[in-house]
Each structure stands twice: as C-alpha cells, then as structure tokens.
Design an enzyme around this catalytic site. Structure first.
Site, mmCIF file in Angstrom:
data_model
loop_
_atom_site.group_PDB
_atom_site.id
_atom_site.type_symbol
_atom_site.label_atom_id
_atom_site.label_comp_id
_atom_site.label_asym_id
_atom_site.label_seq_id
_atom_site.Cartn_x
_atom_site.Cartn_y
_atom_site.Cartn_z
ATOM 1 N N HIS A 201 0.839 -1.201 0.000
ATOM 2 C CA HIS A 201 0.000 0.000 0.000
ATOM 3 C C HIS A 201 0.877 1.256 0.000
ATOM 4 O O HIS A 201 0.652 2.191 -0.779
ATOM 5 C CB HIS A 201 -0.900 -0.049 1.231
ATOM 6 C CG HIS A 201 -1.846 1.106 1.361
ATOM 7 N ND1 HIS A 201 -3.195 1.001 1.096
ATOM 8 C CD2 HIS A 201 -1.640 2.390 1.731
ATOM 9 C CE1 HIS A 201 -3.780 2.164 1.315
ATOM 10 N NE2 HIS A 201 -2.850 3.031 1.704
ATOM 11 N N GLU A 202 1.892 1.279 0.871
ATOM 12 C CA GLU A 202 2.747 2.472 0.965
ATOM 13 C C GLU A 202 3.612 2.642 -0.279
ATOM 14 O O GLU A 202 3.828 3.761 -0.746
ATOM 15 C CB GLU A 202 3.622 2.379 2.221
ATOM 16 C CG GLU A 202 2.849 2.313 3.529
ATOM 17 C CD GLU A 202 1.851 3.452 3.687
ATOM 18 O OE1 GLU A 202 2.139 4.573 3.223
ATOM 19 O OE2 GLU A 202 0.784 3.221 4.266
#
Length: 1103
Positions: A392-393
């Site tokens: 996600h990051e």
C-alpha cells in the site's frame, strides 16, 4: 474531500500475530487465538504433486541450521488439512525477490558490524494444485509454514502453533499450525480512518503532505510511462524496484536474530507477488537489494511512535547510507547497494501526528518514487499482513491516492476499493489493484517520474522442473489418495475441472479438486487429451498461462487545438487476450500521437498558455480568486502549467501538464505531449525532420535573407547615444554582444516602442525582454561578456543605439535580414504533408512529396516553374511499426470435392500476428480473441447427368487358359436410385461389359492307353494290342502329345499250350519269313521281349 493521504490506517483485521509472533495488541499467542472468532489446528505435511506422502529416507549426516525446517528444492508440495479445509499447495521458489549478491547487514551503533549472503531458499509463491487462475499462495517454509492462502474468495492465514508437542517427527511433518480466516479477526481499531482533514491549512503541513498531487484529470486506461530520455512515452516495459528493507532494533529483539531475516523476506515475498498481479496494468518487479537489521539505535535515525517524525528521520538516513554504511564503511560499487525505495519495518505502534500509539499502520510520501529523499516509507509490524501495508505504501510512492479519495473507486456502481483502500474491511479484496490505482501508476510512469526503475539488476535464477502427475497416477488412484483404497472415479465428464470419486459410503462425491495435470481426458472435440491447468487439451501439449496481447488501436481522438499545431491521440489496451494464469502484461507502445490543425492561428489570437492560465480565474485558490497569466521564470518545467497571480508576488503550478500541442517555450516549435516536450519539425508535425533555414523559412534553402554583421566603435565617446545599425523588419537570429563588459548603455529604438538597457551587470540573468513581436534574451557568458539575442522575426524595424564611455569597440552585431521581395525567385520547392501510413500496424511507410509553390501566396504550381537543380529529394519514413494484434489468417477455399451436386471444400485457418512487413508469427488458437472461422463448408455444383453403373465382374470362363469375364452395365441416374434406358447415357462413356482373362495355364495334352486285347496265339508266343490316343485336359482329341512318349500299342504274349501227344516231336525254331528285322532285334537286344523272341526265334536262340 480528504486529500490522497499516504497514511494507511488499514483495519487491523488484516491479520495480527502472524508468523513467529503476536502483535502489540496481544501479549501471547494464546491471547491472540482467544480473540479469534474461530480457528483450526492443522499438521502440514510435505507430499508429492498428487498429495501422496513422500517416501522417507534419512538425511545425510551434516550440520544444519537449527530450526529452519527449510529445503533447498525449487518446487514443493504441502498438504494442509483441517476439519473444514483441505489444501494442496503447489509452491515455486521466488526467484525474483532477491537481486544477485544481496547480503544481510547487521548494524550496531557504530555502523555495519557484520554481513553475510542472504538465504532465499525458503521463500515460495504459488497456488492451490489445479487452481492456478483462482488461488494465490505466498509462504515461507523456515521454521514451519508462515503465509497466506487465498481461495474461494476467502483469505486464510497459517502460522506455527507455539508450544506444540515436540515429539519425534519425520522431516516431512511440520508440527501443529494454526489456520484461520481473515474474516474471523476482531480488533478494537477496526473502524479507524485516515487522519487528515480538509480544513488543515496548507502552510505548515509536513513535507510529505505538501507534495500531494491530484488524481489524473481523466481516466488514462492502459497508458503507461515514458521511459528514460530517448525512449518513447506511453510504452509499457518491465520495471524493477530495487528495495532497501530495514528492520529496527525492536524488530530484531522481538523476532530474534535467528528468525528475523526470513520473517522479513517472507513479508517481502508477498509484496512482490502483489505487484505481479496483472490488475496493476504495468509489469513491476519488487527486488530486495539490501537488508539491514538494526541491533542498536543509530545516531542519526530517530524512530518513535510519531510516524511523521520517524518518516522524516528515516528518509534522510536512508539517503545518507546509499554509498556508505555506518561511519565510512564503503559498500562495493557493484550496483547492488543502490536502491529505488526504502522500507522501514518497526515494532513501534505508530501514530501520524503524535508520539503515542494509535491505529496508524503506515506512512509514505505520495509520488516520491525515484526521488532519493522521498522514496521511503514507515510500516508498523502487524504480522504477515504487514505485506499489505508495505505494498500500500509503495503504491503511494507511485502516486496512488486512496481508493475513493479524489476518485470514483469504491463508490456505489463503480470499481470496488481494493489494495489502496484507506482501511480494509472484510469485503475488501487486498490482493488486486483497483482501476483507479492502475490509472495513478500509469499517469506517474507516463510523466517520466519512474526513470530509475528502467535498469534491470542481476538476480538469482532457478530452473523449475515440469511434471505431469496425472501420467503417474490415473484418476482412480487419485480418488484412492483422497477417499481411501476402495475409491475410484465415478463421473467421467469434466474431470479436468472436478474429479468425482466414490466415497466410503459408495456415494459419488467431489471436493471440487480437479484431476491432476496429465490425467487422461476426452471431449467432443478431443479424442485423446490430458488435463492441463483445469482444461482438457490435446495429449502432450502444455499451454502455458496466456500472455497479454495488444488489442486494436482506437480511432484517432479529437485534436487538442483548433489551430497552431494540436495533437490527436490513439490508444490500445492489453486485452486481446488479457493476461491470465500469470501471463505477462503487454510490453510496447500503448498510446500514439499525431499532429493536427497545424495551420497558423488568426492574427491577434491569445497565447495558448495564457488561455489555459485564464481558465483558472474562476476557480478559487486557497479561498480567493486571482487573475492568472503565464509565468516563464527559471526553474519551471517546460510542460507544466505554471501561472503567476497578476498583481501578487507569487506563482504556482496550476496543472502538472499543459494541454497537448502547447509550445514548450516561446522560442521553439517543439510542443508538449502528455507532459513531455516533443520534437516537431518546422512544419509543426510530430517526428518531422523538416528544419528552418537561417532565414527561418521552413524547408528553405537560405536564399531569402542575407547575413549582416560587424563591430561598432564609437566616434565620440560620452557625447550621447550613437546609431549602431538599422535592423529591418522581418530580420531573424539577432545577436548583439557588449564587448566593454557593460561600460556602455544600449538602446533599441523602434517605431512605436523602445528598449533601454542601463547597468547591465545588475540585471538578473537570464532576462526576457519583449520587443517588436519577439523576445530578446539577455545572457551572460562565463567570461562575464553579456549579449542580447532574439530569434525573430521582428514585426518592426529597430535601430541599435549605444552610449559609449570609451573609444574601444563597444558592440558586435549579427542578424539575418530579409532580401527584397523583388529579388526573390517567384517559385521554390517545398515539402507537402506526409501521406497517410500505408499500414495500420507491423510497419507501414509514409511519403513526403515535393511540390513547387508560389513564394507570394504559397499556392502549388506546375513543377516546371521551379528549378530542377534545386529540387528537394522526396522523403520516406517508417510508421506504425508495432506488431499487429493476433488475428485469423484465412486461406483460399479448395476446389469442391465434387464437380456437380453437393460436396465439401476446405481452407487453412491459422492464428498469427504480423510482426513486420516481411515476418508473421504463428500463435496458438487461444491467442486470437475472435471465434475461429470455419475450416469446412458445403459446396454445390450443377445437377450431375446420368452415368453408367457397372455391376461386379463374373468369374473367368474357362477356368484355365484364355477366357472372358462378363458384367452387367446399366444406365443410372446421378443418385443411382433409378435405372434409365441406355440411350440416356453417353455411348462413348459406357464401360466394357466383357473382359479377356487368363487365370492360369491349362495342363498339357497326354496319351491315354486302352485295355490290352487277347493274345493272338492260342498256344505259345503271340501278340496282343490296345488303343492309344492323344487327349487334351478336357478329354478332347488332340495332336499336341509328344510322340516319343507315346505308349506301345502291341505287346508279345504267350498262351499256354496243351501237353503234346506221344510221337509228336518238338516244333521247329525258325524266324518268321515275313520279318526282315531279326538282325536288328538281335543288335538292339530286343530278344528278351516275348514278341521279338517269337518272331525271330532262330536268330534269338541262345541269346
């Protein structure tokens, strides 16, 4: 609308307490298990490809690292069975996760303490056996099985059970493990949301929030990036994200030095698999190039609960160690130590705005990829689900905003929120990317921000074996493996998708597991096949996962400008077919551009950039309205829309990219396309090589102007301004250089306006000065000599004036002045527009013809008006060189199988892709998206005429020697149903009714002798006779017998005499008088015969 914040507050329901530990929320695994709604215990067992136990053989005596439980094999199969689940894992070593020569570094406070090579052997990815397209598995086998299993729209997590029984087990047994669904997790922070609000002032926000960018202005579909300088934009190519992974000291202490390495790599193994999913729309490979394990705090790295400060410190620290480790310990310059992004995994319970625990799980700058100090992220360790946080990051660093924040994903009726959801719920699918995420990463790469990802680092390669287990174990044996020794197959339909077996209760059941690959199968189109990836294919073939292929180009879109040189675009998608079963995403150009509306805009038209800036006048900026005009100062990207607030001392970037077709700079014809400056010819055509001559005539020969240059020395220094030179209207390439290091004052005087330059050293450099319809640029060279330059043409005559202080030469000037129209040749050669490309794909050509034009009105005239000696050469260039999409190539129909009435004809049908004008590549039929055209079809001719029909031949008569065969020949209708009179058929075509034959040679004629007659003598020697005749094999008289073989017809005989009467003397022995051959009888020794002895008694006496 909340900005696309990079803060990840995923619901902690992603999986707490995975792998070797439990998270901060639980003090023990027992406490964690008690929080689950349900879980089960399983004993994973290593098996073969069909689920059968492996034969146990004791390992060779050697030292082995304690507790790894790993194997060096490149392919593994594990059976995980619990009361409600039955998984057969097909695992393949993750060869792309680690770059070649990657090492694990242990750092103390002083820096690098020691390092060793990484051990990648226990990281695996794969799927459930027989479910390659519908399941996903990412597993670490070190210290038991730790990982995720995705099947049947449910996510299962598996980890070893701590404190399980430690009795003796075979090497294939892994001990007790906990298996639970993600949906059974419960956590108090389940509803935590993103902690950034709209009303927070822009000023004072952390740097990672100030860099937020809006979503793409329009859906970009399947567009991809531009490459490095010199490479085409909108071209899909493989990307390689070289990743530095850092585990803080709390991680090392919590997991232990023995296990932390494999734990971190197990997480990154899942991250790499997530980025391999085709839903991303790009081919992105995550490779770990460096793994740093911190055993002590670092002097320049501060990690606390405060996520913002920790991220700021980590981003600076990771930049500082690119070429050095610790205090000056150099990393070998082999390319491995470099990284494109840095990932910090911490055991701190981080929080975005305060130094206290809260629900934040990750933090990263949006769009920071490839920027050394912004391509970094902080991630809280929550078990194996940390992989989703990291993915996600990293997605944020690719410019992705949260699904539903500034985009339509997640809204009702739209694409559901997925991996980039602000928080994950039980209904969220964190294993695929949403269409919005695909658009964000495509836009990011398309804008040229991913250049650092183009280089391919070395990696560790492994060779994987290929097997066909269904050939070793047939369907009956597979049933026995699953349901006991008495089971067998009981349904024979789609065995490749579902194997049905008899249960112990003699019922036909299935556990929805397909038959093993290689199992024999049969369909209505395949007589003998075998199962391969749940499909019955021809026996022996192994169709792999389908690689994606480009679909057709879309029609050209609307032109971006109505005049002045716009751009029209066309795109294509990777959907013919879409990549499936791990197939590769398409590589190559996915968007193409062409020039349009290249005519000049009407006089007095507003500058195109000014038009775009003015469109923001009605849009509030930070709560206020401004009038915007173009800003062209230093440090501004050529193709971004940077506008100045009129009357205020600030400017800002109002759009990341100007409208396609906008000139990159005022003094160039190059234009912006998708945010990148593209070269165009002076004819305003993209890719054209047409250039201006020194007179700024497009494609000209330099004859329309003359160069005027000189050096001016003042006559009366200090007496006032002196005229230097007159520059006529229409002059171009104007250059004026100050030779006295600004000891002069320069002025340019026009009809309506003037330009006075005083104190040149104090003028900011460079400086742009508009005058006479062009822009003069004030430049200062490295030797402090200043110059004034303009591209021109000027729309009014100018006089160059100077106020000199010394008698030294003051100015050097040079410009190209137009030649009077009367002296210009009235006609000249010019290039016509490029023709349309001769092919849509696989390499066509365009031609640019040369035409003769009138110089006054540019109209085309007959060629003989122009000089043949100055004629320009015709130009040709390649176009549409990309391969064509797969398509069916159909051959010509063959002749009908019958010349009359109904028949069948055939043709060849092949799926192929045209690669170039001279090359075509045959493909598997599955690569063509359209249905296959028919290979056979019925054909009809005229009605067939009557024809002769002959029955079978009779036997040959006679049975030997020359003979004849006979048959019946009838005149029949074309369908042979009716017998017609012979006159209806052609006499010439009538087949013969008789035929000569000769089965064998007849037996030869032979002599046949009759019975002997009675003896001619009643007493003593006499003769008897018989008949001898020559007959054929049929008994008929013949003359073909061999005379030498003729049997005798007479024979001597002797009759018994009665006893003589007394007184009678013996009969006299004499030759018969009529016989004259007695000497011959004696000579040829015939006396022994009774006949001759009787006839020649005297001669034969005594012989």
């Amino acid at each position: 609308m909340a900005p696309a914040c990079q803060i990840l507050r995923w619901a902690l329901a992603l999986g707490l307490g995975l792998m070797f530990e439990v998270t901060h929320a639980f003090r023990s695994q027992d406490e964690f298990l008690s929080s689950l709604e349900s879980y089960e215990i399983a004993f994973p067992t290593r098996v073969d490809h069909n689920g059968a136990l492996l034969a146990f053989s004791p390992p060779p005596p050697r030292r082995q690292r304690r507790g790894t439980g790993a194997t060096a094999e490149s392919r593994l199969f594990y059976k995980v069975a619990s009361p409600s689940t039955h998984f057969l894992l097909n695992l393949t070593r993750s060869s792309r996760l680690l770059a070649g020569h990657v090492s694990v570094e242990y750092w103390t406070r002083e820096g690098l303490a020691w390092q060793r090579a990484a051990r990648p052997h226990c990281l695996y990815a794969g799927h459930l056996q027989g479910q390659a397209s519908t399941s996903h598995v990412a597993i670490s086998t070190c210290g038991g099985l730790h990982g995720l299993i995705v099947a049947d729209e449910e996510e299962y997590l598996i980890e070893p059970l701590h404190g399980g029984p430690k009795g003796s087990r075979s090497p294939e047994e892994s001990g007790p493990h906990v298996v639970y669904k993600r949906s059974s997790l419960r956590h108090p922070h389940l509803d935590t949301a993103c902690g950034v609000r709209d009303e927070k002032p822009w000023k004072g926000r952390p740097w990672w929030l100030r860099t937020l960018k809006p979503p793409p202005a329009r859906p970009l579909g399947n567009e991809t990036e531009r490459g490095q300088p010199g490479l085409k934009r909108s071209v899909s190519r493989e990307r390689y994200v070289e990743t530095l992974v850092v585990a803080d000291k709390m991680m090392v202490a919590y997991h232990g030095r023995r296990d932390v390495e494999q734990y971190v790599l197990a997480i990154m193994n899942i991250v790499a698999k997530l980025f391999q999913d085709s839903s991303l729309g790009s081919t992105v490979n995550i490779l770990v190039t460096r793994l740093i394990l911190l055993t002590e705090d670092q002097p320049t790295l501060e990690i606390t609960h405060h996520a913002g400060k920790s991220l700021d410190s980590f981003c600076k620290w990771q930049k500082s160690i690119v070429n050095h480790s610790g205090h000056g310990n150099a990393i070998p310059e082999n390319g491995v130590a470099n990284h494109d992004t840095a990932v910090l995994i911490t055991r701190y319970d981080i929080c975005i705005y305060k130094n206290k625990p809260c629900g934040t799980l990750g933090l990263a700058p949006v769009g920071g990829m490839c920027e050394r100090e912004r391509s970094c992220s902080v991630n809280e360790d929550i078990g194996l689900a940390t992989a989703f946080t990291i993915a996600h990051e990293i997605g944020h660093t690719f410019g992705m905003n949260h699904d539903g924040v500034g985009n339509s994903c997640g809204a009702r009726g739209q694409d559901p929120a997925k991996l980039m959801a602000a928080h994950i719920t039980m209904k969220t699918n964190p294993f695929v990317w949403s269409s919005c995420s695909r658009d964000y990463i495509t836009s990011f790469l398309d804008s040229g921000l991913g250049l650092c990802l183009n280089n391919r680092p070395p990696r560790q390669d492994f060779v994987y074996p290929t097997v066909a287990p269904g050939q070793a174990y047939d369907a009956d044996e597979q049933c026995r493996f699953q349901h006991g020794v008495k089971s067998r197959q009981c349904k024979y339909g789609e065995v490749c998708s579902e194997l049905w077996c008899l249960s112990k209760s003699n019922r036909c059941i299935t556990n929805s597991i397909p038959a093993a690959e290689g199992t024999l199968c049969q369909t209505h189109t395949i007589d003998k096949g075998w199962c391969y990836k749940r499909v019955c294919v021809p026996f022996g073939s192994r169709p792999e996962g389908v690689d994606g292929a480009w679909g057709p180009w879309t029609p050209w879109g609307d032109c971006s400008r109505t005049c002045g040189g716009g751009v029209s675009s066309s795109s294509r998608h990777c959907d013919s077919p879409r990549p499936t079963i791990g197939g590769k995403y398409c590589l190559g150009e996915r968007r193409r551009h062409r020039s349009c509306n290249t005519d000049d805009c009407p006089p007095g038209s507003q500058d195109f950039r000014e038009v775009q800036c003015s469109e923001f006048d009605s849009i509030p900026f930070r709560g206020k309205f401004y009038k915007w005009k173009t800003y062209r100062g230093g440090g501004v990207k050529a193709c971004s829309l940077t506008c100045l607030a009129e009357g205020f001392n600030f400017y800002t970037e109002r759009a990341a990219a100007v409208v396609d077709g906008t000139p990159c700079r005022p003094d160039t014809v190059d234009i912006c396309v998708s945010g990148e400056c593209k070269h165009v010819g002076c004819d305003r055509v993209l890719g054209s090589d047409l250039r201006e001559d020194k007179c700024r005539v497009c494609g000209g020969d330099g004859s329309a102007c003359e160069t005027i240059e000189g050096v001016f020395s003042p006559a009366s220094p200090g007496a006032g301004y002196e005229d230097v030179v007159w520059i006529p209207k229409g002059s171009v390439h104007i250059f004026i250089q100050d030779l006295n290091l600004s000891l002069s004052h320069l002025a340019l005087k026009g009809d309506q306006e003037s330009l006075l330059l005083e104190g040149l050293p104090g003028t900011p450099q460079p400086h742009r000065l508009p005058l006479a319809g062009t822009t003069f640029q004030l430049r200062q060279g490295p030797d402090q000599v200043q110059s004034l330059e303009a591209l021109g043409p000027i729309n009014a005559s100018l006089i160059v004036m100077v106020l000199a202080r010394t008698e030294l030469p003051a100015l050097r000037y040079r410009f190209n002045a137009p030649i009077a129209r009367d002296s210009l040749p009235p006609y000249s050669w010019h290039y016509a527009p490029w023709t349309k490309c001769s092919a849509q794909c696989a390499g066509g050509s365009q031609v640019q013809a040369v035409e003769c034009r009138n110089q006054l009105d540019s109209s085309a005239v007959a060629p003989h008006y122009c000089s043949a000696h100055s004629k320009l050469p015709k130009r040709q260039r390649a176009c549409n060189t990309e391969p064509c999409p797969p398509d069916w190539v159909v051959g010509n129909w063959s002749l009908c199988s019958r010349s009359c009435d109904a028949g069948v004809r055939s043709r060849s049908v092949v799926c192929q892709r045209r690669v170039s004008a001279a090359e075509e590549k045959a493909l598997d039929d599955s690569a063509c998206p359209q249905p296959r055209p028919p290979v056979l079809e019925a054909c009809h001719g005229p009605t067939c005429p009557p024809e002769w029909a002959a029955l079978d031949w009779s036997e040959c008569t006679p049975s030997c020697g020359p003979g004849l065969r006979h048959r019946v020949v009838l005149c029949k209708s074309a369908d042979h149903r009716a017998t017609l009179p012979p006159a209806h058929c052609s006499p010439a075509a009538k087949p013969p009714a008789t035929m000569r034959c000769n089965l064998r040679r007849c037996p030869p004629a032979r002599w046949v002798a009759g019975e002997w007659g009675e003896c001619s003598a009643q007493c003593g020697v006499g003769q008897r006779q018989r008949s001898v005749r020559c007959t054929s094999h049929t008994g008929q008289a013949s003359h073909e017998c061999t005379e030498a073989l003729r049997p005798p017809t007479t024979q001597q005989c002797e009759a018994k005499c009665d006893s003589p009467t007394p007184g009678d003397g013996p009969e006299e022995c004499k030759d018969v008088n009529k016989v004259a051959y007695c000497p011959l009888v004696l000579k040829f020794q015939f006396c022994s015969r009774a006949y001759f002895r009787q006839m020649c008694c005297k001669t034969c006496h005594g012989h």
